[in-house]
Write an enzyme that holds these catalytic residues in place. Structure first.
Site, PDB file in Angstrom:
ATOM      1  CE1 TYR A   1     -45.058  -5.166 -14.974  1.00 10.70           C
ATOM      2  CE2 TYR A   1     -44.317  -4.220 -13.127  1.00 10.70           C
ATOM      3  CZ  TYR A   1     -45.140  -5.409 -13.652  1.00 10.70           C
ATOM      4  OH  TYR A   1     -45.616  -6.257 -12.590  1.00 10.70           O
ATOM      5  CB  SER A   2     -43.496  -2.641 -22.434  1.00 12.48           C
ATOM      6  OG  SER A   2     -42.783  -3.718 -22.251  1.00 12.48           O
TER       7      SER A   2
ATOM      8  CB  CYS B   1     -42.980  -6.724 -27.452  1.00 13.98           C
ATOM      9  SG  CYS B   1     -42.617  -6.196 -25.934  1.00 13.98           S
TER      10      CYS B   1
ATOM     11  CD  GLU C   1     -37.954  -4.864 -23.519  1.00 10.29           C
ATOM     12  OE1 GLU C   1     -36.951  -4.529 -23.409  1.00 10.29           O
ATOM     13  OE2 GLU C   1     -38.895  -4.110 -23.651  1.00 10.29           O
TER      14      GLU C   1
ATOM     15  CE1 TYR D   1     -44.110 -10.095 -20.515  1.00 17.35           C
ATOM     16  CE2 TYR D   1     -43.047  -8.521 -22.733  1.00 17.35           C
ATOM     17  CZ  TYR D   1     -44.618  -8.515 -21.151  1.00 17.35           C
ATOM     18  OH  TYR D   1     -44.990  -7.486 -22.369  1.00 17.35           O
TER      19      TYR D   1
HETATM   20  C1  LIG Z   1     -38.552  -5.851 -20.882  1.00 20.12           C
HETATM   21  C2  LIG Z   1     -39.969  -6.556 -19.382  1.00 20.12           C
HETATM   22  C3  LIG Z   1     -41.423  -5.987 -20.110  1.00 20.12           C
HETATM   23  C4  LIG Z   1     -42.284  -6.672 -19.378  1.00 20.12           C
HETATM   24  N1  LIG Z   1     -43.233  -5.299 -19.768  1.00 20.12           N
HETATM   25  C5  LIG Z   1     -44.746  -6.598 -19.421  1.00 20.12           C
HETATM   26  C6  LIG Z   1     -45.518  -5.203 -18.958  1.00 20.12           C
HETATM   27  O1  LIG Z   1     -45.771  -4.241 -20.442  1.00 20.12           O
HETATM   28  N2  LIG Z   1     -46.975  -5.523 -18.389  1.00 20.12           N
HETATM   29  C7  LIG Z   1     -46.541  -6.996 -18.157  1.00 20.12           C
HETATM   30  O2  LIG Z   1     -47.963  -7.452 -17.501  1.00 20.12           O
HETATM   31  N3  LIG Z   1     -45.600  -7.796 -17.455  1.00 20.12           N
HETATM   32  C8  LIG Z   1     -44.455  -7.055 -17.838  1.00 20.12           C
HETATM   33  N4  LIG Z   1     -43.446  -7.946 -17.898  1.00 20.12           N
HETATM   34  C9  LIG Z   1     -43.052  -8.825 -17.020  1.00 20.12           C
HETATM   35  C10 LIG Z   1     -42.798  -8.269 -15.346  1.00 20.12           C
HETATM   36  O3  LIG Z   1     -42.093  -7.730 -15.284  1.00 20.12           O
HETATM   37  C11 LIG Z   1     -43.416  -8.559 -13.956  1.00 20.12           C
HETATM   38  O4  LIG Z   1     -42.349  -9.772 -14.427  1.00 20.12           O
HETATM   39  C12 LIG Z   1     -45.112 -10.091 -14.309  1.00 20.12           C
HETATM   40  O5  LIG Z   1     -46.152  -8.269 -13.919  1.00 20.12           O
HETATM   41  C13 LIG Z   1     -44.893 -10.457 -12.957  1.00 20.12           C
HETATM   42  O6  LIG Z   1     -44.477  -9.780 -11.511  1.00 20.12           O
HETATM   43  P1  LIG Z   1     -45.398 -10.322 -10.514  1.00 20.12           P
HETATM   44  O7  LIG Z   1     -44.424  -9.386  -9.764  1.00 20.12           O
HETATM   45  O8  LIG Z   1     -46.567 -10.180 -10.523  1.00 20.12           O
HETATM   46  O9  LIG Z   1     -44.851 -11.879  -9.924  1.00 20.12           O
HETATM   47  P2  LIG Z   1     -44.362 -12.746  -8.726  1.00 20.12           P
HETATM   48  O10 LIG Z   1     -44.839 -12.347  -7.376  1.00 20.12           O
HETATM   49  O11 LIG Z   1     -43.222 -12.005  -9.073  1.00 20.12           O
HETATM   50  O12 LIG Z   1     -43.856 -14.120  -9.614  1.00 20.12           O
HETATM   51  C14 LIG Z   1     -43.554 -14.336 -10.712  1.00 20.12           C
HETATM   52  C15 LIG Z   1     -43.404 -14.973 -10.455  1.00 20.12           C
HETATM   53  O13 LIG Z   1     -44.114 -16.735 -10.143  1.00 20.12           O
HETATM   54  C16 LIG Z   1     -43.523 -17.506 -10.908  1.00 20.12           C
HETATM   55  N5  LIG Z   1     -44.078 -17.901 -11.631  1.00 20.12           N
HETATM   56  C17 LIG Z   1     -44.450 -17.363 -13.433  1.00 20.12           C
HETATM   57  N6  LIG Z   1     -45.374 -18.550 -14.348  1.00 20.12           N
HETATM   58  C18 LIG Z   1     -46.085 -19.585 -13.200  1.00 20.12           C
HETATM   59  C19 LIG Z   1     -46.417 -20.548 -13.562  1.00 20.12           C
HETATM   60  N7  LIG Z   1     -47.132 -20.662 -14.631  1.00 20.12           N
HETATM   61  N8  LIG Z   1     -45.726 -21.755 -13.059  1.00 20.12           N
HETATM   62  C20 LIG Z   1     -45.595 -21.711 -12.171  1.00 20.12           C
HETATM   63  N9  LIG Z   1     -44.656 -20.420 -11.687  1.00 20.12           N
HETATM   64  C21 LIG Z   1     -44.922 -19.442 -11.890  1.00 20.12           C
HETATM   65  C22 LIG Z   1     -42.262 -17.648 -11.814  1.00 20.12           C
HETATM   66  O14 LIG Z   1     -41.424 -18.206 -10.814  1.00 20.12           O
HETATM   67  C23 LIG Z   1     -42.370 -15.866 -11.330  1.00 20.12           C
HETATM   68  O15 LIG Z   1     -40.997 -16.039 -11.654  1.00 20.12           O
HETATM   69  C24 LIG Z   1     -42.437  -7.296 -17.993  1.00 20.12           C
HETATM   70  C25 LIG Z   1     -41.003  -7.984 -18.018  1.00 20.12           C
HETATM   71  C26 LIG Z   1     -39.907  -7.833 -19.319  1.00 20.12           C
HETATM   72  C27 LIG Z   1     -38.428  -7.919 -18.268  1.00 20.12           C
END
Ligand SMILES: Cc1cc2nc3c(=O)[nH]c(=O)nc-3n(C[C@H](O)[C@H](O)[C@H](O)COP(=O)(O)OP(=O)(O)OC[C@H]3O[C@@H](n4cnc5c(N)ncnc54)[C@H](O)[C@@H]3O)c2cc1C
Length: 398
Positions: free
Chosen positions: A176-177, A356, A396, A398
């Protein structure tokens, strides 16, 4: 790169080779001549060439940087010189040794196997009535860390959610940023804040799915201990130069690093804490589906009032505003509208662009920048890597 230009002896702009043809005085045959100039001199060169009656045949990116001050541009009316398709050796070498960029920026102080246990101090919604989805501002206390978890603006941290994945293995970290400056929202150098959107979507079977880590964070109660790793990332760091110009392109939670920059620049207590008196121009382009989804909007409006000469805030509200073609107003439409001003700023080597948000925003921005570049006779595909190489184009997504 944030090594100051004075220290490195280099400009941070890329070089371009402009090839022009024109008839010389005394009706001599048409001469084709090339000029290698830094980005900031391109428009002057164009003017000089066209004023002399010559025609620009091509503009291509040269491969090296020039030391400051930039080499003078030969006017097309000057006596023909040997074409300089490449900068001279002298022009590309620097007597000052290059510093390793951002050598002092902390990275990976805490790794996944030995994370820091931060304590949630607050977790509140950033949205107002009628907004789509859920976006929370969450702060963690970092006190008691040995070593202390320090970070700078533009970095990210990792969060390891509680519980196991579908294979029974502990969940992996999500990045997370960071949304707070290094001094933290309470200015005690001991907190870190995030801006988290709960991921939600419907799978192929039509079931509502919520993201693991984003749900864990959005629901988290103050007092909870959370596994934190990092900090990581050097892509989105701010230049140290107080006169730098910063163009920010953000959608949704992509605002997180921009909030840190803007607090560092304009938040009065933060300015006192950091002793960094930003004097450049900061221009934020923010994309959101609805006004109710604008994040930190009140803060930014206050900065506008306090620093009208230094801050500009342009919003694209896709479901409430229309672009010139009658479609939804996206951030790339705003970029297109202001393309001339943006390019005029980019010609200044002190200008950095930061993007971003969700990865899907990149093609639209690229398209808008390509069209804007083409209107100036430039090729964005060549210009963008030059800006990237000069450490002035920061992405950046994601
Ligand atoms: C450098 C960086 C900075 C980031 N900063 C932020 C930030 O500031 N704030 C923020 O909220 N997030 C940010 N993210 C994103 C964060 O890391 C997570 O990816 C995000 O919160 C989702 O994680 P999760 O565990 O909730 O989802 P997970 O349970 O891990 O689910 C994600 C997975 O769901 C699936 N998926 C997602 N959308 C769909 C769709 N529409 N249809 C079908 N499948 C889908 C994909 O397979 C995906 O890999 C950042 C990511 C990076 C790499």
């Amino acid at each position: 790169m944030r090594v100051s230009q004075a220290a490195s002896g280099h400009t941070t702009s890329g070089l371009f080779t402009v090839v022009a043809s024109g008839r010389q005085a005394g009706s001599r045959p048409t001469v084709v001549q090339s000029y290698t100039v830094p980005l900031r001199q391109l428009s002057t060169t164009f003017k000089q060439i066209t004023a002399s009656g010559a025609r620009i045949l091509s503009v291509t990116a040269a491969s090296q940087d020039l030391p400051a001050p930039a080499a003078p541009v030969a006017a097309p009316s000057a006596p023909p010189k040997k074409a300089t398709s490449k900068p001279s050796k002298k022009a590309v070498t620097s007597s000052a040794p290059k510093k390793k960029p951002h050598a002092n920026v902390p990275v990976n102080t805490y790794k996944p196997k030995t994370p820091f246990m931060g304590t949630v101090t607050e977790n509140y919604s950033l949205l107002t009535d009628g907004a789509i989805g859920r976006v929370q501002h969450i702060t963690f206390d970092l006190a008691g860390g040995e070593p202390q978890l320090e970070y700078v603006e533009g970095q990210s941290i990792g969060i390891i959610p509680e519980g196991n994945d579908a294979n029974g293995k502990p969940h992996k970290l999500r990045l997370y940023s960071i949304a707070s400056t290094r001094h933290g929202d309470s200015y005690n150098d001991s907190t870190v804040s995030l801006c988290v959107r709960q991921l939600e979507y419907k799978n192929e079977a039509g079931e509502q799915i919520y993201g693991v880590c984003s749900s864990y964070l959005c629901d988290i109660e103050p007092g909870t201990k959370v596994k934190i790793t990092g900090p990581v990332g050097k892509e989105m760091l701010l230049p140290e130069d107080e006169d730098a110009n910063i163009i920010m392109l953000a959608t949704g939670t992509g605002i997180a690093p921009m909030r840190t920059y803007l607090r560092r620049m304009f938040e009065s207590k933060e300015r006192k804490a950091n002793g960094w008196s930003f004097k450049g121009k900061a221009w934020l382009f923010m994309g959101a589906p609805k006004t109710a989804n604008l994040l930190y909007d009140d803060d930014f409006n206050n900065y506008l009032k306090e620093y009208p000469d230094n801050f500009r805030y342009t919003k694209a509200i896709s479901r409430e505003e229309q672009n010139s073609k009658g479609g939804r107003m996206y951030i790339q439409d705003r970029v297109s509208e202001h393309a001339d001003e943006i390019f005029a700023m980019i010609e200044n080597p002190k200008t950095h662009v930061y993007m971003c948000g969700l990865r899907g925003m990149e093609p639209g921005i690229d398209e808008a920048m390509s069209a804007a570049a083409a209107a100036k006779g430039l090729d964005w595909k060549e210009l963008r890597p030059q800006l990237k190489k000069a450490d002035r184009w920061h992405v950046e997504t994601y």
